[in-house]
Structure formats: C-alpha cells, structure tokens
Design an enzyme around this catalytic site. Sequence first.
Site, PDB file in Angstrom:
ATOM      1  CG  LEU A 205      22.720   8.139  12.552  1.00 15.33           C
ATOM      2  CD1 LEU A 205      23.937   7.993  13.469  1.00 15.33           C
ATOM      3  CD2 LEU A 205      22.806   9.445  11.781  1.00 15.33           C
ATOM      4  CG  HIS A 206      20.182   4.917   5.964  1.00 18.56           C
ATOM      5  ND1 HIS A 206      19.335   5.934   6.298  1.00 18.56           N
ATOM      6  CD2 HIS A 206      20.102   4.779   4.624  1.00 18.56           C
ATOM      7  CE1 HIS A 206      18.756   6.385   5.206  1.00 18.56           C
ATOM      8  NE2 HIS A 206      19.196   5.713   4.174  1.00 18.56           N
ATOM      9  NE  ARG A 207      20.667  10.082   3.143  1.00 14.66           N
ATOM     10  CZ  ARG A 207      19.891   9.309   2.398  1.00 14.66           C
ATOM     11  NH1 ARG A 207      20.419   8.429   1.600  1.00 14.66           N
ATOM     12  NH2 ARG A 207      18.593   9.432   2.414  1.00 14.66           N
TER      13      ARG A 207
END
Length: 356
Positions: free
Chosen positions: A203-205
């Site tokens: 997860l990085h958005r």
Amino acid sequence: MKFVHVVGARPNFMKADPVYRSLAERGHEQVLVHTGQHYDALMSDVFFKALEIPNPDESLNVGSGSHAQQTAAIMSRFEPVVIAHNPDIVLVYGDVNSTVAAALVCSKLGIHVAHVESGLRSFDRSMPEEINRLVTDQLADILFTPSADGNENLAREGVAMEKVFLVGNVMIDTLIRYLPKADEEFHNLKKKLSIGEFGLVTLHRPSNVDNESIMLPMLQELDSLSMELPLIFPVHPRTQQKWAERLEQCNRNLHVTAPLGYLEFLALQKNARVVITDSGGIQEETTYLGTPCLTLRENTERPITVTLGTNVIIGRDWGLLRKYFHEALNGGHKKVGCIPLWDGKASERIANILTR
Ligand code: UD1
C-alpha cells in the site's frame, strides 16, 4: 545513435533495464540519468544491483518534495545534462514525476522524447500519475504502448497514430528474464521468513495512505484477514512514515517488513495465495504470474489485467475484499488469459523501432 534514459523512482528501474540492454546489444551509445526521486538504498540501489543495471552516468539527486518542487528540481537539473549529452532520443518510463519533468525539458529543447508505457489511463485526475501520463503523452514524439487500450486512449486524445507503437510490456520482459533467479531466491526467503502459505500486501497510494478515514479501516481489515492467512507486508517509506505506530499494533500474522528487493518480491508474488495492493505494476506482474490480485483502488489504468488477467478492483468495499479473498483461498479465483505481446520481447521491438 545516442540515447539518454531517464529513471528516478522504483518502478522505472525494471522498465528501463530491458530497453537499455536491447540498445546496448545493437551497439548504441547510451547515457543513464538517475533523477534521485527515490534515493533510499532499498528503493533504488538494490534494484540496480539485482538487475545488474550499470551505475547511472548522471545523478541529479533531487530527493523528495512537493510535486511542484520535485518536478521543478528535476527539470532545472536535467536541462544542462541533456544539453551537454545532446542525444538523438531521450527515453522516459511510466508515469512518475521524473517522467513528465524530463519530457517537458526535452520538448522545449526540441529533443525527441520516446515514452515507454504510454497510453494508460485511469480517468481519475485526482491521481498525480494520471496528470503525468496525460502531459507526457501529449509531449512525446514516439509512444510505446503495452496494450491495445493504450492505443485507443491516445487516438481519443488526438495523438497522431503514426507516432504510436503497440510493443507490449517491458516490465514483463524483466520478469521473464529474472524469474529463474527469483525461484532460487524463494528457497532462502522461505527459511528466512519461516512461513508456509501466505498472502502479500502493498500500500503506498496517497489516496489510501494519506487518508486516515480510509487507511484505518483498511489496516483493520488486513489485520483481521491475516488471522486466516498470514500476510507479508513490505512497507513503502511513505506508508511507514505515516503509519509506523499503527503498524506495530497489528497482530503477528501481519508480517510487516522493510521494502524488499526485486527478486525477493517477485518470488513472493509468484508464490502468494493472493496479493492485495494499490500498486499499478503489481496488477500486471500478478496477471502474468497467474496470482489472484485484489486491488484496493476505485479504478485502474491497466484494465486489461481485469478483462484478461487475475485482477479484481475492490475499491474500499470490505465485503467484496473478503469475498474475493476467500475465493482465492478456495481456488475459485478467475483464471488468467494470455495478454498479447507480454512475451519478453517488448524491449527488442522498441529497440528495432527506435533504430529503424
Ligand atoms: C512515487 C510515484 C508513484 C510510484 C511510486 C513507487 C510520483 C508522483 N509518484 O510515489 O507513481 O507508484 O513512486 O514507489 O512520481 N521516500 C523515502 N525514500 C525514498 C523515496 C521516498 O523515504 O527513497 C519518502 C519521502 O518522504 C517522500 C515519500 O516517501 O516524501 C514519497 O515519495 P515520492 O517519490 O514523493 O512518491 P512515492 O509515494 O514514492
């Protein structure tokens, strides 16, 4: 001919590598420019090492900042570099700030730009990458698309189709090249992690991790799903900075780790029962590998991974996440088709077109 390649962020490295190789095999002069958008060893150096990419000829060391600051810093530092090297063509990759910044500089200098991974659209302009894609494709002189939907998007935007070439997916070239090494790596990794069956999470958005009302329930869901299947979660620096404390509170089945190297991560994608992600590239890699992919986003710029691949767009519907998670565990996930031109030869096609 002389080519300049511009890379800067993690997903650029595995895209530039096969194109650089294909042009090297044909004996062309090449200059590798690293903007320094990603600078941590685990976000950059490890990829150069694993993929045996030569050290950059030019490092712009721009580092992090707001979008305007970062884009401006890349532009002002890249301009004298590209003037000094005076290439025939500059190659830019994907949709990161380094991509659009270099394309802008070149188009104003009248230097030809080729965009690799052109034409992808999420139709969501709140996504910074969508702005980068739109602008880069308007400026590029040569546009290489990974799938036919890219050509359709470019045609709709009025891009002259004689500039557009459907070549396939260069990231899959790299995947195919390194899969045997990744398989070797998996044996060591299994011992190191002492884990049996597992799922994989990334997860990085900003639309997820910068938003507490989304990220907190998301982490709660993952924490809970990990009780059914241990989940390995290599954490991006953006996510780590914002959520370190909360991540420490997760149960032990959610294995939180530092970002992983290319081979390790590829091995995990291949062997995971399910991948849960908001990444773009991972949607493509899991499709090629046949691993179920549940995408925690409202849209994708890679629709072919949904129509022909293993990808399902979950959005923020936790009921849907559970449904598809269980389907993957029970072996009921949809089966993968073969995506045209994702065959390990995209970079050869690019080199042939560039040097024609
Ligand atoms: C960038 C790309 C995104 C891509 C992602 C892959 C843009 C607009 N975004 O997002 O499309 O999916 O890379 O990783 O280009 N940081 C570090 N060390 C690093 C790099 C970043 O600690 O080596 C931290 C910094 O605090 C930085 C934050 O992570 O502010 C975000 O980095 P940035 O490059 O701005 O965007 P990404 O989220 O990595």
